[in-house]
Design a protein around this motif. Structure first.
Motif, mmCIF file in Angstrom:
data_model
loop_
_atom_site.group_PDB
_atom_site.id
_atom_site.type_symbol
_atom_site.label_atom_id
_atom_site.label_comp_id
_atom_site.label_asym_id
_atom_site.label_seq_id
_atom_site.Cartn_x
_atom_site.Cartn_y
_atom_site.Cartn_z
ATOM 1 N N TYR A 1 0.831 -1.217 0.000
ATOM 2 C CA TYR A 1 0.000 0.000 0.000
ATOM 3 C C TYR A 1 0.857 1.255 0.000
ATOM 4 C CZ TYR A 1 1.179 0.880 4.877
ATOM 5 O OH TYR A 1 1.871 1.162 6.014
ATOM 6 N N GLN B 1 -1.255 3.442 -5.944
ATOM 7 C CA GLN B 1 -1.686 2.707 -7.134
ATOM 8 C C GLN B 1 -0.975 3.286 -8.361
ATOM 9 O OE1 GLN B 1 -3.667 -0.044 -7.180
ATOM 10 N NE2 GLN B 1 -3.505 0.086 -4.945
ATOM 11 N N CYS C 1 3.517 -0.393 -8.358
ATOM 12 C CA CYS C 1 2.702 -1.345 -7.610
ATOM 13 C C CYS C 1 2.372 -2.555 -8.477
ATOM 14 C CB CYS C 1 1.425 -0.667 -7.125
ATOM 15 S SG CYS C 1 0.392 -1.701 -6.084
ATOM 16 N N HIS D 1 7.682 1.960 2.696
ATOM 17 C CA HIS D 1 6.878 1.801 3.913
ATOM 18 C C HIS D 1 7.559 2.458 5.108
ATOM 19 C CE1 HIS D 1 5.599 -0.354 7.579
ATOM 20 N NE2 HIS D 1 4.415 -0.326 7.016
#
Length: 377
Positions: free
Chosen positions: A193, A197, A201, A326
């Motif tokens: 995540y 998008q 990804c 992340h």
């Protein structure tokens, strides 16, 4: 980022000791006086380059070293850190350029220390290691000679650990859900995540899917060993063995950071080295052939291992890029260091998939084959 031993990113606390506290700590724990101190960049630990001596004026044995303060999560696993430290000492004794620890006043290789005096204070494992001179591979223009040497080194290192390294706590290197073990590429599902998008990804999702379908079922056929696990272009130091600036010959002068050590497979080590050495290369798709040739001069890969190499390299790119994205969300103050790989890493991963597995493998195997199939002594 996830903790180094499971997948709970919120559990990790990176140390943030002030230099004054570090100077006091080195004196109190190791009985050494600090004459100067400089912070070093790090992913999730805190490192300092320090000059120490036995007395205030530095007249007694001044020496440069590295103080490594391990993050709060890993610090809860002293047996694991002890095995990593003993592996470094073992490799040093075997002739590899790895650091060795200074002993504490109590004669130990490490000490668990409080980060501050406030309520809920975290504890961090502290080690003082010998300083290894040299230039990170990331800062030189690599050539086939040093790529070959690093591949050869990776094979020699894993072979020595597999055949000769013994320790009562070696089982702690079976790290299960450790996010940086190359077998755990599928764990990236829960971090993807962070990419948003976009086309990045999509390619990572493709890597994970192909990894699950084509690599995971074959793991049992790979030859197992202990991996260093992070032979990246900042963890390998080199110095020049020749005076010719037109054709410099390098030798490895230092192997850093054993905190990602875990049980894995020989083919993991060569895939990890290939991926990181592609980052700054002017010919990234050719890197794999030279590294593979060096590795196979010591340990020829089996057909199954060779067949997985493309997806293993792609998997490590995905791990590095996704986990960095992340982690940067949680530790924005360290974003510049965390995103070093991302500067060119996405370009290389996208290019690999654009060119395709068959063409990339053909290039790698042709280059490796040109070295001949002999085994070096």
């Amino acid at each position: 980022m996830s903790s180094r031993n499971d997948c709970r990113p919120q559990a990790l606390t990176k140390p943030a000791l002030e230099e004054k506290a570090v100077i006091e700590l080195v004196d109190r724990v190791f009985g050494l006086k600090v004459s100067w101190i400089r912070p070093l960049p790090s992913y999730d630990d805190q490192n300092f380059h320090v000059c120490v001596s036995r007395n205030e004026d530095g007249a007694e044995g001044a020496a440069e070293c590295v103080l490594k303060i391990t993050n709060s999560e890993d610090s809860q696993e002293p047996d694991l850190i002890e095995v990593q430290t003993q592996a470094m000492m073992f490799l040093h004794a075997e002739g590899f350029p790895s650091a060795t620890p200074y002993l504490t006043k109590d004669g130990n290789t490490m000490s668990l220390e409080a980060g501050d005096t406030g309520p809920g204070s975290k504890k961090y494992m502290v080690r003082l290691l010998t300083y290894l001179p040299g230039t990170p591979v990331a800062k030189i223009a690599t050539n086939p000679q040093i790529l070959y040497e690093i591949g050869k080194l990776a094979a020699r290192l894993d072979k020595a650990l597999a055949e000769k390294f013994h320790h009562p706590s070696v089982k702690t290197l079976h790290r299960g859900q450790f996010i940086w073990n190359l077998a755990n590429v599928p764990l990236l599902h829960q971090y993807i995540y962070a990419l948003g998008q976009n086309k990045y990804c999509e390619v990572v999702e493709k890597v994970i899917q192909q990894f699950e379908e084509k690599v995971m079922p074959k793991l049992s056929s790979f030859r197992a060993c202990i991996n260093h696990g992070d032979l990246n272009d900042h963890n390998i130091l080199v110095d020049s063995a020749s005076a010719s600036p037109e054709d410099p010959q390098y030798r490895v002068s230092g192997i850093l950071d054993f905190s990602d050590m875990s049980y894995g497979y020989y083919v993991f080590e060569v895939a990890i080295a290939i991926m990181y050495l592609m980052i700054e290369s002017s010919d990234p798709l050719g890197v794999g052939g030279h590294v593979l040739a060096g590795f196979e001069s010591i340990l020829p890969l089996t057909p199954e291992e060779r067949g997985a190499l493309f997806l293993l390299v792609s998997g490590r790119f995905s791990q590095s890029l996704v986990i960095a994205a992340h982690t940067a969300l949680h530790y924005p103050e360290n974003k510049e260091y965390l995103m070093i790989t991302a500067r060119t890493g996405w370009k290389h991963l996208m290019k690999m998939f654009e060119v395709g597995q068959a063409a990339v493998e053909q290039r790698w195997f042709q280059i490796a084959g040109a070295y001949g199939n002999h085994l070096d002594p």
